[in-house]
Design an enzyme around this catalytic site. Sequence first.
Site, PDB file in Angstrom:
ATOM      1  N   ASP A  98     -51.896 -41.577 -51.846  1.00 52.31           N
ATOM      2  CA  ASP A  98     -51.001 -40.728 -52.631  1.00 52.31           C
ATOM      3  C   ASP A  98     -51.317 -40.958 -54.118  1.00 52.31           C
ATOM      4  O   ASP A  98     -52.052 -41.892 -54.459  1.00 52.31           O
ATOM      5  CB  ASP A  98     -49.557 -41.137 -52.301  1.00 52.31           C
TER       6      ASP A  98
ATOM      7  N   GLU B 246     -54.226 -38.232 -58.325  1.00 54.05           N
ATOM      8  CA  GLU B 246     -54.667 -37.155 -59.251  1.00 54.05           C
ATOM      9  C   GLU B 246     -55.466 -37.699 -60.430  1.00 54.05           C
ATOM     10  O   GLU B 246     -56.358 -36.992 -60.884  1.00 54.05           O
ATOM     11  CB  GLU B 246     -53.448 -36.374 -59.746  1.00 54.05           C
TER      12      GLU B 246
ATOM     13  N   ASP C 103     -45.175 -32.748 -52.905  1.00 50.20           N
ATOM     14  CA  ASP C 103     -43.725 -32.887 -52.948  1.00 50.20           C
ATOM     15  C   ASP C 103     -43.010 -31.547 -53.030  1.00 50.20           C
ATOM     16  O   ASP C 103     -42.542 -31.124 -54.083  1.00 50.20           O
ATOM     17  CB  ASP C 103     -43.345 -33.789 -54.126  1.00 50.20           C
TER      18      ASP C 103
END
Length: 907
Positions: free
Chosen positions: A498, A501, A574
Site C-alpha cells: 500500500d 505512490e 480508498d
Amino acid sequence: MNQTLRFTVLLLLCSHVLSWRKEEFRTCHQTPFCNRARSRAPSSSSLAATDVTISDGALTAKLISKSDPQTKPLILTLSVHQNAILRLLIDEDPSLSPPKQRFHVPDVVVPEFPSTKLWLQRISSENGPSSSVYLSEGLSAVLRHDPFELFVRDDSSGDRVLSFNSHGLFDFEQLKQKSEGDDWEERFRSHTDTRPYGPQSISFDVSFYGAQYVYGIPERATSLALKPTRGPNVDESEPYRLFNLDVFEYIHDSPFGLYGSIPFMISHGKTRGSSGFFWLNSAEMQIDVLAPGWDAESGISLPSNRVDTFWMSEAGVVDAFFFVGPQPKDVLRQYTVVTGTPAMPQLFSIAYHQCRWNYRDEEDVEHVDSKFDELDIPYDVLWLDIEHTDGKRYFTWDKVLFPHPEEMQRKLSAKGRHMVTIVDPHIKRDENFHLHKEASQKGYYVKDASGNTFDGWCWPGSSSYPDTLNPEIRSWWAEKFSYQNYVGSTPSLYIWNDMNEPSVFNGPEVTMPRDALHYGGVEHRELHNAYGYYFHMATADGLLKRGEGNDRPFVLTRAVFAGSQRYGAVWTGDNTADWDHLRVSIPMVLTLGLTGMSFSGADVGGFFGNPEPELLVRWYQLGAYYPFFRAHAHHDTKRREPWMFGERNTELIKDAVHVRYALLPYFYTLFREANTTGVPVVRPLWMEFPSDEDTFTNDEAFMVGNSLLVQGIYTERAKHASVYLPGKQSWYDLRTGTVYKGGVTHKLEVTEENIPAFQRAGTILTRKDRFRRSSTQMKNDPFTLVIALNSSQEAEGELYIDDGSSFSFLKGAYIHRRFVFKNGKLISLNLATASASNVRYPSEAVIERIILLGHAPGSKNALIEPSNQKIDIELGPLWVQRARAPAVMTIRKPNVHVAEDWSIQIL
Ligand SMILES: *[C@@H]1O[C@H](CO)[C@@H](O)[C@H](O)[C@H]1NC(C)=O
Ligand SMILES: *[C@@H]1O[C@H](CO)[C@@H](O)[C@H](O)[C@H]1NC(C)=O
C-alpha cells in the site's frame, strides 16, 4: 429552492468536496508545464526531419527547428517490430553533450521485445517529401519531413490509422545548465521544487482515425469512454492527469489522477475498429481529449470519426508505441507483447478475500474465521492491515496482539486458507529497527535534492523510502521476504503493498518532492509514476525467491505503472460506501483491464463510511464478478462482516459469494487467457461486440470473458433495470435459464436476490457446485457444464486447470480442453500443446452434471463414447444448492474425466 434548503444543500456539497481536499493538489493551471503546453497554438512547432538514414536496421533522422536555428537538433529513431508495432524514440543528441542523460524508463519493455525488431533495409523516397517504411501486410509508417509528422497508413485505401504531430503541437524543452540569474524554482503551497535543469517538458498531439471514442489512461474515477476535455461545445475541464497520488476520499467523477498511471490509450470505432498508443514515460503526464470538430488551425469542423488527443509530460523522453489493432483484442495483444501479459495468479487469490483495517488480534482472526465456517460461507484469505505490526515497522508483529503468528497462519492453512499482511515502502526511522539501520548504513534510501537521505512523514512517523529503482536495492528488499528474515511468516502468507505512490503525508501533494534523487542521478520527477512499480516488482520477486521459484507470488499493489500486470493485482484504493462509488467501480476495473491490469477490483462495501445493508449486498453481488474480490473497510467504520446485518442479508451475501465460487473454473480459465493473450478477464461489451455502436459507451454492464454479461444495480430499492443485450443471438438468465432476445434493451424486474447476469447463447460455462470452506478444498471436486445453445443448436467453451499454485504449468502440467456441442453431440477436445518433457497435470476430476439450455425437448437419453454407455436425460435443477431453482434438461453423472477425450451424443 428556499433559502434554508439552498444553504443546506450548499453545506452538504461543500462538506463533500472539502473532504477531497482539492486544494492539496495542483491543477493544470498551477502546473507551469501543463499551462504552457495547453496555451500553445497548433502548427507552432515548425520542425523538420532531416538526415534520414537507415542504421542498425532502424530509421534515424534529425529534428531541426526552423523557427529557431539556435535550438539543438533532436534525434529521432523509428523501429518496426513483429505484430505490426511501431516504436518512436525522440531524445536530445548525446553528441552535443546535454547536462545529463534524460531518463528512459528501464525494465518495463519485456526483455524479448527488442529481438522482435524487423530489419529495415530500404526506405522509399528518403529525399522526397516523406520516407515510408513497411510496417506489416498492407500498412506503412510514413515520416513526413517538413513539417515533421509521423503516421501509419493503410496502403490499399490510403487512409490513416494513427498519427503523431499532425497538428504541429510537438514541443521538447531541452535540459539546461543553470547560469547566474536563472530562476527555475517552482512553488506550490509551502513547497519549493528546485528544478536544477530548468523546464524539460515534452508535448505532442496524437490522432486516432476511424475512431469514435478513446479509452484507457487509468487511474481515475470517471466514465469508461473518455469525455472530451477541450474543444467546441464542451466545458473545458482539467486534462486527464497521470500522477500517482494518495488521494484522500476521491470523488466519483473527475479527470484527476489517482494512485496509478498507465499512459496507454485505446481507440474504438464502428468502421475501423481499435488502435492504441502507449507513451513509455514515468513523469507527470496530462492528456487532453479534444472534442470532435476541434481544429483551431482551420476553424473547420472535422468529421467525427477521428479523435485528437494532446499529451504533455514534465520530463523524460519520447518513447512511444503505436498499435494498429484492428480489433480491440488485437490491440491488447500488441500492448502486452511490449509490456508483458498478466502473471498467472494462484487459484486461491481469485477467490474471496476478507479484509479490514484492522483485525485486532489473534482472537479476532479466529472469531472471524470460525464465523465463516459456522455460516458455510467460503472464503480464502484473511488480511491484516498496518496495526498488526510492532509500531508500523513492517516485517514485524505486535507482540501483544499477535504473539503466535505462525500458529495463526497454520490454523488458517489447515482449512486451505491463506493470510496477507501489509508491507509498505515507508520505513520507520528508528535506529533500533534492523531494517532501517541496514538501509541507512548501505545508503539504500532515496535522497533529497541536496543528497541527504530523504525523510518524510507517514504512518510510522518519520520515515525513509528504499530506492527500488536500483536493481541491487531491489534484490536486497526481496531477501527480506525469506522465512528467516521475515520472522513469523509461513508459506501461506502473501503480501500487500500500500502507499507506494509513494505517499508522504508532509510532502507536496502528499508525495515525494520532485527534486528528490534516485539511483543514477534520476530525479524523482522523471521516475515518479513508476516508483510504486519498482517497489511492487521487488516485493513479488521476494515471494518468488522465498518459494524457490515454484510458488506463484501474490502481491496486491495500490500504485501501478505500465507493466505492473506482470507482478500482481491492483485495487482501486480508498473508495467510499456510496452508490456512485459502486457504479464507478465498473469503468475503473474495465479501464485497468484495457491497459493490461486485468487482475483488479474495488473494495467491496466501500472503504470509507458505513454502507447501508442494501448497498453492501449489492456490492457483494457486483464484486463477485470483479477479477479481484475483496471486502475491506476503514478503521473508523462499523464492523461489516457478512453476518452483521441480520439473517436475510447474510443469506444474500452468502449467495453472492457462492456464485463466485461456482464460477471459479470459468474465472481461472479466463485468467489463463489473459496470461497468454493480454485480453482481460472482464471486458467492456464492445470488446466482444466491436461493431455494435450501442455498446461503445455502456459502462454499467460488462462481459466476464466472452460468455457472461453482468449488469450492476446502482440505485437504492431498484425494482427494474434496463439491460441492453447485444448481438443477434439470445441470452439465458444465469439464475433462471429464461431466454432473452439479443440486440434489444430489456426492462427487467429485479429483486434483492441478485443482479442481472446472462449466459450468451453459443457458449459453455464450467462450474463447480459443491461449496466448501475455501477454493483449495474444492480442487478435486467434479465439474458442471452449462451448455447454452444458440439458434443453430451449437455451443463452445473452454476449461483450463492446473495445480493452482506452482509454475509447473509452464512446463506442460495443465489440462486445457475445448468443449464443442454440434449436431446433438458434445465432444471434449484437447487444447494442450504436447510438452517435450511429458509433464502432465494428473487430475482425476470428472464432470458430474451437464445442463442443456435451449435444447429441443423430447430427448430421453444419451450415449457416451468411447465407454459406449447409455445414460438418462432428465429434468434437474439449474442450481443444485438453490431451493427454488428451475428444472432444466440435465445429464446427471456422466462422470467423464476432464482430462480425457470423449463424446456424448444426445439420442
Ligand atoms: C503467465 O504467467 C507466468 C507467471 O505467473 C509467467 O511466467 C508467464 O510468462 C506468463 N505468460 C505466459 C504466456 O505463460
Ligand atoms: C452458434 O455457436 C457456435 C459456437 O459458438 C458458433 O460457431 C456458431 O456460429 C453460432 N451460430 C450462430 C448462428 O451464430
